[in-house]
Structures are given as C-alpha cells and as structure tokens.
Scaffold this motif. Structure first.
Motif, PDB file in Angstrom:
ATOM      1  N   ALA A   1      -3.421  83.059-105.078  1.00 52.21           N
ATOM      2  CA  ALA A   1      -3.509  84.437-105.575  1.00 52.21           C
ATOM      3  C   ALA A   1      -4.862  85.035-105.234  1.00 52.21           C
ATOM      4  CB  ALA A   1      -3.297  84.460-107.089  1.00 52.21           C
TER       5      ALA A   1
ATOM      6  N   ALA B   1       3.311  91.817-107.774  1.00 56.98           N
ATOM      7  CA  ALA B   1       3.432  90.397-108.120  1.00 56.98           C
ATOM      8  C   ALA B   1       3.907  90.227-109.558  1.00 56.98           C
ATOM      9  CB  ALA B   1       2.088  89.696-107.917  1.00 56.98           C
TER      10      ALA B   1
ATOM     11  N   THR C   1       4.216  83.616-105.411  1.00 56.13           N
ATOM     12  CA  THR C   1       2.934  83.726-106.104  1.00 56.13           C
ATOM     13  C   THR C   1       2.386  82.363-106.503  1.00 56.13           C
ATOM     14  OG1 THR C   1       4.240  84.164-108.102  1.00 56.13           O
ATOM     15  CG2 THR C   1       3.245  86.055-106.996  1.00 56.13           C
TER      16      THR C   1
END
Length: 215
Positions: free
Chosen positions: A108, A50, A103
């Motif tokens: 998350a 990420a 993201t």
C-alpha cells in the motif's frame, strides 16, 4: 416415425430438484466470476477507491469459497469451468488464485501515516509473524489452520509501502497462493512446513532490519 414438438412449450433445463439446484449453483459461480472480473478492472482503472474495492473483493472471495464447495465435482477446476463457458476473465482468475484482494497482494502507498498508526502496524505485523511461526512449530499443517493466519500476516506486511522491495514478500505470497489452492482439509508436507518456516523467519528478520534502517 415422426416426433411432434410443441414450439409453445417451455424448455426445461432441469427435471429434478437436484438438477435445478446444480444449475443454480453453476449460475451463481458464473455471475460471481464476472462480478469479480468487473471489480478488478474497475480498481485497476481507478474507477473505485481501495476503501471501496477491498471489502467488496473480500466478500466475493468468501462467497466463491462457499459456492465452490456446493458445486463439488461438477467443477473440477476454475480453469476448466471458465474454458467450458468461454469466460475471458483473467483478472478474476488471478484474484481467485491468489485468494486475497490486490490491496493485500501489493504494498500500500501509506507514506502519509502518522507515527502512532505506524507503530500500531508494526506491533500487529510482529504479532502476526510470531503467531504464524508458532503455528508451524506446533505442527499445524492443515490449510484451514494456516491460511487465515498467513492472510492476516500478509495483510499487515503489505501496509508498508517499501515491502515491495523486500525479498520476503514474494515468498510469503507464494505460500499464500499455495495454501489458497489446497482444499480445506489438505495438509502441507513436513518438507513444505520446514521451508515455509525458514522463509517466514527470513522475512521476519528482514522486516525488522528494514524498520531499523528507516529511522
């Protein structure tokens, strides 16, 4: 009458500087869509982290906004462009439609974060909520005024892993997509503004209820 062709002569795609610039811009758009599609697929397959994905995606999205202005009427829509050049890039098309990295779009998984960091996230997200609601109350209506504020709000909101369960998340995402598909100078209607404010205020209340129930 017969026409003579020189097979050794280079075929020119453009005869003027304007034509060359237009072709270069279309080529840049084509390569950007392909790059974004590869990036999205790499992220989904866990080929990149990420931390690697987010800044690269943000950069490509920003470049897309610049290129799409340059190509102007030559590209009436992204769908039309992809269809004309037979591009099978559904992942890139979705990301460009949403306008923010995955993201940000999805919650998350940050369950291991410390108390101090979580408190910072709460403060930042609260401020983002207040800033965006104030903007609507102050009659800001243009896409280029509201979209950056809502992007900041969504970025903070989705840091909390349980935000996937909140009713407000799909509503905020809906408005983010709506703004993203508008031109910079376009404005939302008064009715849209009222509904947007209602949805964001509801999400704000839900956000705090969730924080209270987690302690």
């Amino acid at each position: 009458m017969s026409l003579a062709f020189n097979l050794d002569e280079e075929v020119r795609l453009a005869t003027t500087n304007a034509d060359r610039e237009r072709i270069d811009e279309l080529a840049n758009l084509y390569s950007l869509v392909l790059s974004l599609n590869y990036l999205e697929r790499a992220y989904v397959r866990d080929s990149i982290t990420a931390a690697q994905y987010a800044p690269a995606c943000t950069r490509l999205l920003a470049q897309y906004k610049t290129i799409i202005k340059l190509v102007g009427d030559a590209v009436p829509s992204l769908d039309a462009f992809m269809q004309e050049y037979r591009m099978d890039c559904t992942a890139a098309a979705h990301r460009l439609k949403v306008g923010v990295p995955a993201t940000v779009e999805h919650a998350a998984e940050e369950s291991g974060s410390g108390g101090a960091e979580t408190a910072k996230w709460v403060a930042e997200t609260t401020q983002n909520f207040i800033t965006f609601m104030d903007a609507l109350k102050l009659k800001l209506r243009a896409k280029d005024q509201l979209h950056p504020l809502l992007t900041d709000l969504m970025s903070g909101y989705t840091r909390f892993k349980n935000s996937n369960e909140w009713e407000g998340r799909p509503k905020i995402l809906h408005w983010l997509i709506t703004l993203n598909q508008m031109r910079a100078s376009e404005e939302i209607t008064e009715e849209q503004s009222r509904q947007m404010l209602f949805d964001v205020e509801h999400a704000y209340s839900e956000f705090f209820r969730s924080l209270s129930s987690s302690h």
